[in-house]
Design a protein around this motif. Structure first.
Motif, short mmCIF file in Angstrom:
data_model
loop_
_atom_site.label_atom_id
_atom_site.label_comp_id
_atom_site.label_asym_id
_atom_site.label_seq_id
_atom_site.Cartn_x
_atom_site.Cartn_y
_atom_site.Cartn_z
N UNK A 166 12.10 12.75 0.21
CA UNK A 166 11.73 13.71 1.25
C UNK A 166 12.03 15.14 0.79
N UNK A 167 13.23 15.37 0.27
CA UNK A 167 13.62 16.71 -0.19
C UNK A 167 12.71 17.17 -1.33
N UNK A 168 12.38 16.26 -2.24
CA UNK A 168 11.53 16.60 -3.38
C UNK A 168 10.15 17.07 -2.91
N UNK A 193 4.50 10.27 3.92
CA UNK A 193 4.24 9.31 4.99
C UNK A 193 4.91 7.97 4.67
N UNK A 194 4.75 7.52 3.42
CA UNK A 194 5.36 6.26 3.00
C UNK A 194 6.88 6.32 3.12
N UNK A 195 7.46 7.47 2.83
CA UNK A 195 8.91 7.64 2.93
C UNK A 195 9.39 7.41 4.37
N UNK A 196 8.68 8.00 5.32
CA UNK A 196 9.05 7.81 6.73
C UNK A 196 8.85 6.35 7.16
N UNK A 197 7.78 5.73 6.66
CA UNK A 197 7.53 4.32 7.00
C UNK A 197 8.66 3.44 6.48
N UNK A 220 0.83 -1.21 0.00
CA UNK A 220 0.00 0.00 0.00
C UNK A 220 0.86 1.25 0.00
N UNK A 221 1.88 1.29 0.85
CA UNK A 221 2.74 2.47 0.90
C UNK A 221 3.55 2.63 -0.39
N UNK A 222 3.93 1.51 -0.98
CA UNK A 222 4.64 1.58 -2.25
C UNK A 222 3.73 2.18 -3.33
N UNK A 223 2.46 1.83 -3.31
CA UNK A 223 1.51 2.37 -4.29
C UNK A 223 1.35 3.88 -4.10
N UNK A 224 1.41 4.35 -2.85
CA UNK A 224 1.36 5.81 -2.61
C UNK A 224 2.50 6.51 -3.36
N UNK A 225 3.72 5.97 -3.20
CA UNK A 225 4.87 6.58 -3.85
C UNK A 225 4.78 6.45 -5.36
N UNK A 272 22.11 2.83 -0.62
CA UNK A 272 21.33 3.12 -1.83
C UNK A 272 19.84 3.19 -1.51
N UNK A 273 19.36 2.23 -0.70
CA UNK A 273 17.95 2.22 -0.32
C UNK A 273 17.55 3.44 0.47
N UNK A 274 18.47 3.98 1.27
CA UNK A 274 18.17 5.17 2.07
C UNK A 274 18.29 6.45 1.25
N UNK A 275 19.26 6.52 0.36
CA UNK A 275 19.48 7.74 -0.43
C UNK A 275 18.22 8.13 -1.18
N UNK A 276 17.58 7.16 -1.82
CA UNK A 276 16.41 7.47 -2.63
C UNK A 276 15.27 7.99 -1.76
N UNK A 277 15.19 7.51 -0.53
CA UNK A 277 14.15 7.99 0.39
C UNK A 277 14.46 9.41 0.86
N UNK A 278 15.75 9.71 1.08
CA UNK A 278 16.12 11.08 1.42
C UNK A 278 15.76 12.03 0.28
N UNK A 279 16.03 11.59 -0.95
CA UNK A 279 15.73 12.42 -2.11
C UNK A 279 14.22 12.65 -2.25
#
Length: 443
Positions: free
Chosen positions: A159-161, A121-125, A66-71, A150-157
């Protein structure tokens, strides 16, 4: 005018750099052997629509799915706003589509903002799942070092976006209410989130500060998009693009069906045909390189196998479902795919720099994947069943094992005994075929 030129140069530079890196990846995928996956086009399009576009297999794990679908939805729908930013950047306009679309424009941006909140929200999860909750499939040995980063970098990006989007829209909301926006008019832009978020966060700031922050959000948004675009070829997140061709070219035959080598099939049919003349077979061409049985290196695999490797997002669902992995054996289907990708990168770069005859003395089998990993596989297809984008690690494992057996006569002792029994007794057990029905005579 200067900002327009800078924007145009930035856009062209990002586009060219991305195209060059994608071209390199395509060349590495083409290291694999040719295989025809163009049959049943209607079914292939349907599979791609269902699995890649419809995310049908993601929800096998409801929370993560579900959270992946949000992103995913935020990524797709945000492209509408990205088109407008590109137009504004090139021609020096501001919210180019707003005057002509009116209420539809407000609805579109409002949907984007709502999805952006859900994506945040999905990013934080996902950050919590990877770094705080210590989900077991993210803690396996192959996920140490760069894969974890690598898995964390994309989530940081991500968030910034999202922060840039709300900074851009929020400050513009306040500026428009003051009649100071680059967009003619005043009042409220009416966006679902920014209409209250903007005044709440930015309402007390000076107009000059708001203009600066609006430009920071606008430029930050497009710079993050270009950064994300050019990070993809170096990241597991290339699946965002490759999931579509990967599902289109996926294997349509039942999962339990194993492929046979054409040359071996012909020989077996020749042996079983009493009317066949074995001497009628054409002589091999002079100087022709004999076909290798199975696979030792990535160029022995098919191009679809290498495409699978580049599509892998390292989610670990395959390894989590693998019975060999869960019982402590060395095999991890995710690692198999990561190894294929790493070897394709290494060999592909060597060939690109040194020519087609490049040979570094390494191979996928031995230097990346061990025999112990291969023989731990039970061929149960659990990894294939679980993959959200229809990657097939088993096909690679079978080809590597085929090389060990047919080229190097290497196999566990138990298998050697079984093969001998099948050859001599037409059964895996060590007794005469005539004794197989003795059980019926027992009292």
């Amino acid at each position: 005018m200067v900002s327009n030129i800078i924007f145009l140069l930035l856009t062209l530079g990002a586009g060219i750099f991305f195209a060059l890196n994608i071209r390199k990846i395509i060349q590495k995928i083409k290291l694999g052997k040719s295989v025809d996956r163009t049959d049943q086009k209607k079914l292939r399009w349907k599979t791609m629509a269902k699995v890649a576009m419809g995310q049908s297999k993601m929800t096998r794990k409801p929370i993560a799915g579900t959270f992946h679908i949000f992103i995913y939805l935020a990524f797709v729908i945000t492209q509408i706003e990205l088109i407008e930013i590109l137009v504004d950047g090139i021609f020096g306009t501001h919210r180019f589509f707003q005057p002509s679309l009116g209420g539809l424009y407000v609805l579109s941006i409002s949907i984007i903002e709502i999805l952006s909140v859900l994506a945040l929200i999905a990013t934080f999860v996902f950050l919590a799942r990877r770094n705080l909750l210590k989900i077991p499939r993210f803690q396996m040995p192959e996920m140490k070092g760069w894969p974890k980063l690598d898995g964390n970098i994309i989530l940081y990006m991500e968030f910034v976006l999202v922060m840039c989007i709300f900074t851009m829209n929020g400050t513009d909301e306040v500026l428009f209410a003051r009649g100071e926006s680059h967009l003619a008019g005043e009042g409220s832009l009416g966006f679902a989130v920014s209409s209250w978020f903007g005044p709440m966060v930015f309402g007390g700031m000076e107009t000059s500060t708001l203009h600066i922050l609006e430009r920071v959000g606008w430029w930050g948004h497009i710079i993050m998009v270009f950064s994300f675009l050019n990070y993809l070829p170096f990241s597991k997140h290339l699946h965002i693009l490759l999931a579509f061709p990967n599902t289109f070219f996926s294997k349509l035959t039942p999962m339990g069906k194993m492929t046979n080598m054409e040359s071996v099939t012909k020989e077996v049919k020749l042996m079983l045909d009493p009317a066949a003349d074995p001497f009628a077979a054409p002589a091999p061409e002079e100087g022709a390189v004999p076909q290798r049985f199975g696979a030792k290196d990535v160029n022995d695999l098919s191009w679809v196998n290498i495409l699978n490797a580049y599509t892998c997002t390292e989610c670990g669902r395959c390894s989590e479902a693998c019975p060999a992995n869960t019982t402590g054996k060395l095999l991890s289907p995710r690692k198999i795919m990561m190894d294929v990708r790493d070897r394709a990168e290494e060999l592909g770069e060597g060939i690109r720099k040194n020519g087609a005859d490049y040979n570094d003395g390494k191979s996928l089998l031995g230097d990346y994947i061990t025999e112990e990993e291969l023989w731990a596989c039970t061929s149960c297809n659990a990894c294939v069943q679980e993959c959200p984008v229809l990657i097939d690690p088993l096909e690679i494992i079978l080809d590597l094992r085929r090389f060990l057996v047919m080229e190097e006569s290497k196999m566990p002792a138990e298998l050697a005994t079984m093969n001998t029994n099948i050859e001599n007794n037409q059964a895996p057990w060590q007794f005469s075929p005539t004794d197989r029905l003795n059980w019926k005579d027992e009292a």
